[in-house]
Motif scaffolding. Sequence first.
Motif, PDB file in Angstrom:
ATOM      1  N   GLU A 216       0.821  -1.207   0.000  1.00  0.00           N
ATOM      2  CA  GLU A 216       0.000   0.000   0.000  1.00  0.00           C
ATOM      3  C   GLU A 216       0.855   1.257   0.000  1.00  0.00           C
ATOM      4  O   GLU A 216       0.529   2.237  -0.685  1.00  0.00           O
ATOM      5  N   ILE A 217       1.964   1.233   0.732  1.00  0.00           N
ATOM      6  CA  ILE A 217       2.830   2.414   0.765  1.00  0.00           C
ATOM      7  C   ILE A 217       3.486   2.630  -0.595  1.00  0.00           C
ATOM      8  O   ILE A 217       3.629   3.774  -1.057  1.00  0.00           O
ATOM      9  N   ASN A 222       3.832   6.115  -5.523  1.00  0.00           N
ATOM     10  CA  ASN A 222       3.937   6.151  -6.977  1.00  0.00           C
ATOM     11  C   ASN A 222       3.354   7.465  -7.483  1.00  0.00           C
ATOM     12  O   ASN A 222       2.168   7.746  -7.283  1.00  0.00           O
ATOM     13  N   PRO A 223       4.136   8.318  -8.135  1.00  0.00           N
ATOM     14  CA  PRO A 223       3.604   9.628  -8.564  1.00  0.00           C
ATOM     15  C   PRO A 223       2.534   9.530  -9.637  1.00  0.00           C
ATOM     16  O   PRO A 223       1.812  10.491  -9.876  1.00  0.00           O
ATOM     17  N   GLY A 226      -1.708   9.524  -8.489  1.00  0.00           N
ATOM     18  CA  GLY A 226      -2.510  10.705  -8.180  1.00  0.00           C
ATOM     19  C   GLY A 226      -2.844  10.886  -6.720  1.00  0.00           C
ATOM     20  O   GLY A 226      -3.931  11.406  -6.395  1.00  0.00           O
ATOM     21  N   PHE A 227      -1.935  10.454  -5.830  1.00  0.00           N
ATOM     22  CA  PHE A 227      -2.183  10.655  -4.407  1.00  0.00           C
ATOM     23  C   PHE A 227      -2.133  12.149  -4.091  1.00  0.00           C
ATOM     24  O   PHE A 227      -1.377  12.917  -4.686  1.00  0.00           O
ATOM     25  N   MET A 228      -2.931  12.587  -3.136  1.00  0.00           N
ATOM     26  CA  MET A 228      -3.108  14.016  -2.870  1.00  0.00           C
ATOM     27  C   MET A 228      -1.822  14.686  -2.416  1.00  0.00           C
ATOM     28  O   MET A 228      -1.564  15.851  -2.739  1.00  0.00           O
ATOM     29  N   LEU A 229      -0.988  14.001  -1.646  1.00  0.00           N
ATOM     30  CA  LEU A 229       0.228  14.619  -1.134  1.00  0.00           C
ATOM     31  C   LEU A 229       1.245  14.905  -2.228  1.00  0.00           C
ATOM     32  O   LEU A 229       2.217  15.636  -1.986  1.00  0.00           O
ATOM     33  N   TRP A 230       1.063  14.331  -3.412  1.00  0.00           N
ATOM     34  CA  TRP A 230       1.950  14.657  -4.528  1.00  0.00           C
ATOM     35  C   TRP A 230       1.619  16.027  -5.116  1.00  0.00           C
ATOM     36  O   TRP A 230       2.485  16.666  -5.713  1.00  0.00           O
ATOM     37  N   ARG A 285       9.159  13.909  -1.442  1.00  0.00           N
ATOM     38  CA  ARG A 285       8.373  14.679  -2.401  1.00  0.00           C
ATOM     39  C   ARG A 285       6.885  14.707  -2.067  1.00  0.00           C
ATOM     40  O   ARG A 285       6.131  15.467  -2.682  1.00  0.00           O
ATOM     41  N   LEU A 286       6.454  13.903  -1.105  1.00  0.00           N
ATOM     42  CA  LEU A 286       5.064  13.961  -0.633  1.00  0.00           C
ATOM     43  C   LEU A 286       4.957  15.108   0.378  1.00  0.00           C
ATOM     44  O   LEU A 286       4.873  14.904   1.582  1.00  0.00           O
TER      45      LEU A 286
END
Length: 697
Positions: A216-217, A222-223, A226-230, A285-286
Motif C-alpha cells: 500500500e505504501i 507512486n507519482p 494521483g495521491f493528494m500529497l503529490w 516529495r510527498l
Amino acid sequence: MSAKDICRFCNDNLRIKGTISGARSIFNKKDAREKSISERLKEIGLPLSENVSRSGRICLRCFRLICRLEEDFDVFRRWQRAEKDSNPAEASTSTSTSQASAESSNTSSTLGKKRDRVPTPSKCLQPPTPTAPRASKYSRPTDNVTPKTGRQSLTEVIIHYPFHPKGDRIVCQANTASIVENTAKQNWSRAANQIIKNKDLLEALKENILQVIEDEIKFLCNPLKGFMLWRSSAADLKAFSFANLQSDLQSMAPFTYSIFSKITKGSHHPTCASAAIALRGREPRLSAFAYYVNSVLQYGGAKKAVYKRLSKLCITTAHNHAVGKQKQFATTCGEDLQVLKVAHEVFLKSQKEHGGTDVEGASATRALSDTVDLDTATLSMEHCILTDETTQSTSGGTIATHGATGTTTSTLQTDLQTDQGPADGTTVFTFGSRTDEEMAHLGVAVLPVEASPTCSTPPPTYAIIFDNLDFFVRTHHQSVVRGNKSLHWIHHLAVEDRVPSHHLSKDKPTQPIMEYDIGYSLPGPETQAHMRREHIVLGSRILTQHLDAFKPFSRVVVRHIPHEFSKIMSEASTHYPLGILFKDENKSGDLVDVLQHLQKEYAPKGPDGLESILVGGDRLTEGNSRNLQWSFAEGESVEDRLEGLVFKFEDWHAIRNLFEIYHKVFFKEGSERDHGTLLSNMNRLRTILCADELQPP
C-alpha cells in the motif's frame, strides 16, 4: 471542660457559647409514656449505668444512630423468627445448643488462662538455622491433584487427493486444533483470536501483514497514482483539505489508514497528519501537508530556526522552500478577480453589440423570468393555444397576456379570426399572418430572446480595499550600513458587492434637478412612522440589555431590523486577496504607482473605455489618493486622469473617527460646569465610564 459537657459516645463538645445545645439526656425522659435512651439501649444489648466520671448526655447524631439501630434490629429479629418457623427441629435443639455453648465458654475461659501462662522454653519457636532453606510463603499440597489440560476434544483433518482416494488423516495438536475448528466453521473472529495466541503462527503472520502495508505504501509513493500529497503546486494547495486527504488514504491504503486510525482512536485530523508525516519520511516529495504546515507557521511569525528543527522531523520543508512557495502563492493572487474582470468586459461588449441594451432591459428580463419559464416557452409564436379558462375570458371580449413588466389586459377586436385546433375543442389563434402592429393591438408581444447569457445575468461588481502595513525591524548589531528599519507596505484585496447596482443609471439622474420637489427630502408622516417603528426596536434592545426587569424578554427582541436586503447582507462577503505591494503610501511617487497598478489590473475595459470601480481605505488613504487624482486632471485620456478609480473611505473608519470627534467635543477636562457634556453628566450621576478615562473632579 467537664465530663458532663461532652457526648458519652463520640466525645463531642455539647456546650457552645456557654449553653448546652443539641443534646439528649440518657437516663432522664421527657414523657412518662416514653422510654429513656438507657432503656432503649438495654433492649438492643447495651446496658448503661450512671457514673459520675461519665457523661449522662448524648448528641443528636448519636441519637439518630440509635434510632437506625433499633430499626435494623427489628428487621434482624424478623429474620430470626422466620428461620425458626421454617426449621422446627433446630428450634427444639436450641436449648441444648445454648447449654453446650455455656459449657464451651467455660472451657474456653480456662484455656485462655492457660494461654496467658509463660510457655515452656522447649516449645518456643527457635530461630531458623542459616543452612536451612526458607519455606515458601504459600505452600499448597500437590498430592492427588489432577493436572489441568487445555483441550479435551480431538480435532482431525482428512485431505482427499485425486490420486489418493483414501486421503491423509492428520491429527491437530492442541495449540492449532481450535484454529482449525473455527476456520472450518467460518468463525473468523475466534480463529483470529487463537492465531494471536499462537506465537509461532503470529510471527509468520507479521511478515504477511508488513508486506500488505509495504504494497500500500508503494502504491501511495507512486507519482502516477494521483495521491493528494503529490499535488504541491500553488493551485493545488489552495484546494488542500483534510477531508480529501482522508478520502485518498481510505481508498488507496485502507489497511494502513486503519492502523493510524486505531492509534488515534478514530480522530480524523491526527490520523491524516500522522500518516502524512510518516509518508514524507519515506518519500520527501510527498510535501503537500508540509507546505500546509509552513503556511500556518508563517502566519504565526515563526523564525528560520523553527523550520530547521521541524524539517528534520519531516513536519515542514526547509525555510528556503517555504519562502519559494509563498512567492508562487503571490503570483496566483488575483486570478479569480481577473476572471470576474473578464466577465465584466464581455458583458459590456455584449451590451454594445446588441444595440446598447441598457440595464432597464436587463431588469425587465429578470422580471419576466420570475413569471415565465423561458426554458419551456415557445419562441416561434406560430400558435398560441389557450386553455378552457382563457377561452371563456375571450368570449367576454378580453384576453390576459404576460408582458415584459407584468400582466396586462387588452380588448379583442370583433374581427379576430379563430381556427379550430385539436379535437378537444381548444381554441387556436394563428399569428403567422399577423403583423407586429396587429399583434400589439391585440395586446400580445413576442418574448424577448436573449442572444447571450451574459446580458440577462450581469456579473457582480466589486471594490478594491487597500491600507498601509507598517512594522519596525530592530537590528541587534547596528552599524553604519546596518540599522533599524521602518517598513511601510500596502496590503490590498477585492470585495464583491452583495447588492447589485446594475439597474442604476450612470449617465443621468433619475429626475432633473429643476423638476425635483424639495418636499421629497423632508420627513413626512410615512417617514416619521417608519422611524418610530425603528426606534421601538432600538429601545427594546436597550431595555432588555440594561434593565434587569426586562432581561427575560431579551430572546424575543429583534436584533436586526429587517429590510429588503436582509438575507443578502446576512451572508459573508466574497473577497479576493491580492497580496502585498512593496510601496509606501506616504510617498507620492509610490502612491502614484499603486493607483496606476490598480487601474490597469482591475478596472474593466469596455467598448466605450474604462468602467470605473470603487477604491476604499481610511481617511488618510482616501485624501492622498484623491489629491493625486486631481493632480492628474490635465491628462489626455481617461487612463491618464485616473478616472477609472472612484475613491471612498470605509464606513468603519468613518464611524471610529466620528466617535473620536464626539469625544473631543463633549469630553473636556474643564467642562464639568457645562450642562449636557459627558463630564457634567458623570459628576451628576457620580459614575466613571471606564478605568482609563479621566475621573471626575
